[in-house]
Motif scaffolding. Structure first.
Motif, PDB file in Angstrom:
ATOM      1  N   SER A  87       0.749  -1.252   0.031  1.00 42.69           N
ATOM      2  CA  SER A  87       0.163  -0.045  -0.083  1.00 42.69           C
ATOM      3  C   SER A  87       0.811   1.278  -0.074  1.00 42.69           C
ATOM      4  O   SER A  87       0.453   2.203  -0.753  1.00 42.69           O
ATOM      5  N   SER A  88       2.041   1.420   0.840  1.00 40.78           N
ATOM      6  CA  SER A  88       2.730   2.545   0.771  1.00 40.78           C
ATOM      7  C   SER A  88       3.626   2.751  -0.393  1.00 40.78           C
ATOM      8  O   SER A  88       3.751   3.799  -0.979  1.00 40.78           O
ATOM      9  N   VAL A  89       3.933   1.450  -1.122  1.00 40.12           N
ATOM     10  CA  VAL A  89       4.672   1.838  -2.337  1.00 40.12           C
ATOM     11  C   VAL A  89       3.634   2.131  -3.493  1.00 40.12           C
ATOM     12  O   VAL A  89       4.022   2.932  -4.227  1.00 40.12           O
ATOM     13  N   GLY A  90       2.440   1.690  -3.459  1.00 37.56           N
ATOM     14  CA  GLY A  90       1.410   2.162  -4.346  1.00 37.56           C
ATOM     15  C   GLY A  90       1.005   3.532  -4.213  1.00 37.56           C
ATOM     16  O   GLY A  90       0.954   4.342  -5.242  1.00 37.56           O
ATOM     17  N   ALA A  91       0.905   4.057  -3.053  1.00 37.10           N
ATOM     18  CA  ALA A  91       0.809   5.343  -2.637  1.00 37.10           C
ATOM     19  C   ALA A  91       1.721   6.404  -3.179  1.00 37.10           C
ATOM     20  O   ALA A  91       1.369   7.474  -3.740  1.00 37.10           O
ATOM     21  N   ALA A  92       3.057   6.012  -2.978  1.00 36.21           N
ATOM     22  CA  ALA A  92       4.228   6.727  -3.325  1.00 36.21           C
ATOM     23  C   ALA A  92       4.145   6.789  -4.986  1.00 36.21           C
ATOM     24  O   ALA A  92       4.463   7.830  -5.680  1.00 36.21           O
ATOM     25  N   TRP A  93       3.917   5.690  -5.728  1.00 34.17           N
ATOM     26  CA  TRP A  93       3.913   5.809  -7.177  1.00 34.17           C
ATOM     27  C   TRP A  93       2.886   6.374  -7.332  1.00 34.17           C
ATOM     28  O   TRP A  93       2.874   7.117  -8.532  1.00 34.17           O
ATOM     29  N   ASP A  94       1.472   6.434  -6.988  1.00 32.88           N
ATOM     30  CA  ASP A  94       0.433   7.153  -7.348  1.00 32.88           C
ATOM     31  C   ASP A  94       0.824   8.763  -7.183  1.00 32.88           C
ATOM     32  O   ASP A  94       0.539   9.590  -8.208  1.00 32.88           O
ATOM     33  N   ALA A  95       1.562   9.216  -6.306  1.00 32.16           N
ATOM     34  CA  ALA A  95       1.932  10.498  -5.935  1.00 32.16           C
ATOM     35  C   ALA A  95       2.999  11.047  -7.115  1.00 32.16           C
ATOM     36  O   ALA A  95       2.782  12.076  -7.850  1.00 32.16           O
ATOM     37  N   ARG A  96       3.991   9.981  -7.406  1.00 25.57           N
ATOM     38  CA  ARG A  96       4.717  10.379  -8.475  1.00 25.57           C
ATOM     39  C   ARG A  96       4.255  10.449  -9.722  1.00 25.57           C
ATOM     40  O   ARG A  96       4.420  11.612 -10.662  1.00 25.57           O
ATOM     41  N   LEU A  97       3.123   9.668 -10.053  1.00 28.94           N
ATOM     42  CA  LEU A  97       2.553   9.668 -11.552  1.00 28.94           C
ATOM     43  C   LEU A  97       1.539  11.016 -11.476  1.00 28.94           C
ATOM     44  O   LEU A  97       1.278  11.606 -12.534  1.00 28.94           O
ATOM     45  N   HIS A  98       1.192  11.368 -10.363  1.00 32.22           N
ATOM     46  CA  HIS A  98       0.221  12.562 -10.345  1.00 32.22           C
ATOM     47  C   HIS A  98       1.248  13.874 -10.675  1.00 32.22           C
ATOM     48  O   HIS A  98       0.758  14.608 -11.511  1.00 32.22           O
ATOM     49  N   ARG A  99       2.340  13.895 -10.004  1.00 28.21           N
ATOM     50  CA  ARG A  99       3.412  15.062 -10.211  1.00 28.21           C
ATOM     51  C   ARG A  99       3.773  14.844 -11.970  1.00 28.21           C
ATOM     52  O   ARG A  99       3.789  16.059 -12.532  1.00 28.21           O
ATOM     53  N   ILE A 100       4.006  13.866 -12.422  1.00 31.96           N
ATOM     54  CA  ILE A 100       4.636  13.668 -13.566  1.00 31.96           C
ATOM     55  C   ILE A 100       3.249  14.231 -14.674  1.00 31.96           C
ATOM     56  O   ILE A 100       3.446  14.938 -15.557  1.00 31.96           O
ATOM     57  N   LYS A 101       2.150  13.923 -14.360  1.00 30.20           N
ATOM     58  CA  LYS A 101       0.955  14.238 -15.258  1.00 30.20           C
ATOM     59  C   LYS A 101       0.639  15.802 -15.078  1.00 30.20           C
ATOM     60  O   LYS A 101       0.687  16.353 -16.122  1.00 30.20           O
ATOM     61  N   ARG A 102       0.933  16.262 -13.858  1.00 32.86           N
ATOM     62  CA  ARG A 102       0.962  17.855 -13.639  1.00 32.86           C
ATOM     63  C   ARG A 102       1.966  18.527 -14.464  1.00 32.86           C
ATOM     64  O   ARG A 102       1.805  19.646 -15.312  1.00 32.86           O
ATOM     65  N   ILE A 103       3.221  17.922 -14.701  1.00 34.72           N
ATOM     66  CA  ILE A 103       4.420  18.628 -15.246  1.00 34.72           C
ATOM     67  C   ILE A 103       4.043  18.394 -16.706  1.00 34.72           C
ATOM     68  O   ILE A 103       4.267  19.467 -17.725  1.00 34.72           O
ATOM     69  N   ALA A 104       3.513  17.508 -17.522  1.00 35.88           N
ATOM     70  CA  ALA A 104       3.243  17.192 -18.662  1.00 35.88           C
ATOM     71  C   ALA A 104       1.821  18.123 -19.182  1.00 35.88           C
ATOM     72  O   ALA A 104       2.053  18.741 -20.188  1.00 35.88           O
ATOM     73  N   GLU A 105       1.104  18.352 -18.269  1.00 37.22           N
ATOM     74  CA  GLU A 105       0.067  19.288 -18.566  1.00 37.22           C
ATOM     75  C   GLU A 105       0.406  20.730 -18.710  1.00 37.22           C
ATOM     76  O   GLU A 105       0.156  21.501 -19.573  1.00 37.22           O
ATOM     77  N   ALA A 106       1.356  21.042 -17.694  1.00 42.73           N
ATOM     78  CA  ALA A 106       1.824  22.224 -17.762  1.00 42.73           C
ATOM     79  C   ALA A 106       2.600  22.432 -19.142  1.00 42.73           C
ATOM     80  O   ALA A 106       2.685  23.649 -19.681  1.00 42.73           O
ATOM     81  N   ILE A 107       3.427  21.463 -19.519  1.00 43.98           N
ATOM     82  CA  ILE A 107       4.159  21.710 -20.807  1.00 43.98           C
ATOM     83  C   ILE A 107       3.290  21.859 -21.919  1.00 43.98           C
ATOM     84  O   ILE A 107       3.543  22.629 -22.806  1.00 43.98           O
ATOM     85  N   GLN A 108       2.278  21.063 -21.993  1.00 47.70           N
ATOM     86  CA  GLN A 108       1.331  20.998 -23.181  1.00 47.70           C
ATOM     87  C   GLN A 108       0.621  22.607 -23.042  1.00 47.70           C
ATOM     88  O   GLN A 108       0.456  22.955 -24.185  1.00 47.70           O
ATOM     89  N   ARG A 109       0.212  23.123 -21.959  1.00 52.36           N
ATOM     90  CA  ARG A 109      -0.219  24.407 -21.987  1.00 52.36           C
ATOM     91  C   ARG A 109       0.692  25.363 -22.291  1.00 52.36           C
ATOM     92  O   ARG A 109       0.300  26.418 -23.288  1.00 52.36           O
ATOM     93  N   GLY A 110       1.788  25.271 -22.190  1.00 55.47           N
ATOM     94  CA  GLY A 110       2.968  26.245 -22.530  1.00 55.47           C
ATOM     95  C   GLY A 110       3.199  26.206 -24.222  1.00 55.47           C
ATOM     96  O   GLY A 110       3.447  27.140 -24.707  1.00 55.47           O
ATOM     97  N   ARG A 111       2.850  25.084 -24.720  1.00 51.51           N
ATOM     98  CA  ARG A 111       2.837  24.864 -26.086  1.00 51.51           C
ATOM     99  C   ARG A 111       1.618  25.423 -26.919  1.00 51.51           C
ATOM    100  O   ARG A 111       1.743  25.682 -28.021  1.00 51.51           O
ATOM    101  N   ASP A 112       0.573  25.452 -26.126  1.00 51.91           N
ATOM    102  CA  ASP A 112      -0.716  25.939 -26.712  1.00 51.91           C
ATOM    103  C   ASP A 112      -0.942  27.472 -26.892  1.00 51.91           C
ATOM    104  O   ASP A 112      -0.241  28.435 -26.570  1.00 51.91           O
TER     105      ASP A 112
END
Length: 112
Positions: A87-112
């Motif tokens: 559960s702990s490992v799963g939560a840590a990876w969920d948080a990492r993937l959420h951060r990666i998603k936010r970064i990718a969305e910010a990059i995409q917004r910067g291109r638009d």
């Protein structure tokens, strides 16, 4: 719990599908021997005994003498520890993937 606190030996032991099936069988039957387990698994009794040795070393099962064999039961506290680590490992990876998603969305917004 941090990811560095994960017990590698424990996860190596439960990483094997035969050992996971053995744990399922032991929980369902309230314990068993290498012979009784081998009747339900696609491996020899000797292979079952070796797998039980691995599970015993990491504390997931405990054996008591039963005639000429040993009867194994799951240590539920150790199993709960393994579940908590997962559960702990799963939560840590969920948080990492959420951060990666936010970064990718910010990059995409910067291109638009």
């Amino acid at each position: 719990m941090s990811i560095t606190a994960v017990d590698d030996e424990l996860w190596s032991a439960v990483g094997d599908p035969i050992r996971r099936r053995m744990l399922d069988l032991l929980l369902a039957e309230n314990g068993g021997t290498a012979t009784t387990l081998s009747e339900h698994l696609p491996v020899t009794r000797q292979a079952v005994a070796k797998h039980l040795g691995v599970l015993d070393r990491v504390g997931l099962v405990h054996a008591t003498p039963s005639g000429r064999e040993r009867r194994y039961e799951v240590d539920e506290a150790q199993l709960a520890r393994a579940v908590a680590q997962l559960s702990s490992v799963g939560a840590a990876w969920d948080a990492r993937l959420h951060r990666i998603k936010r970064i990718a969305e910010a990059i995409q917004r910067g291109r638009d």
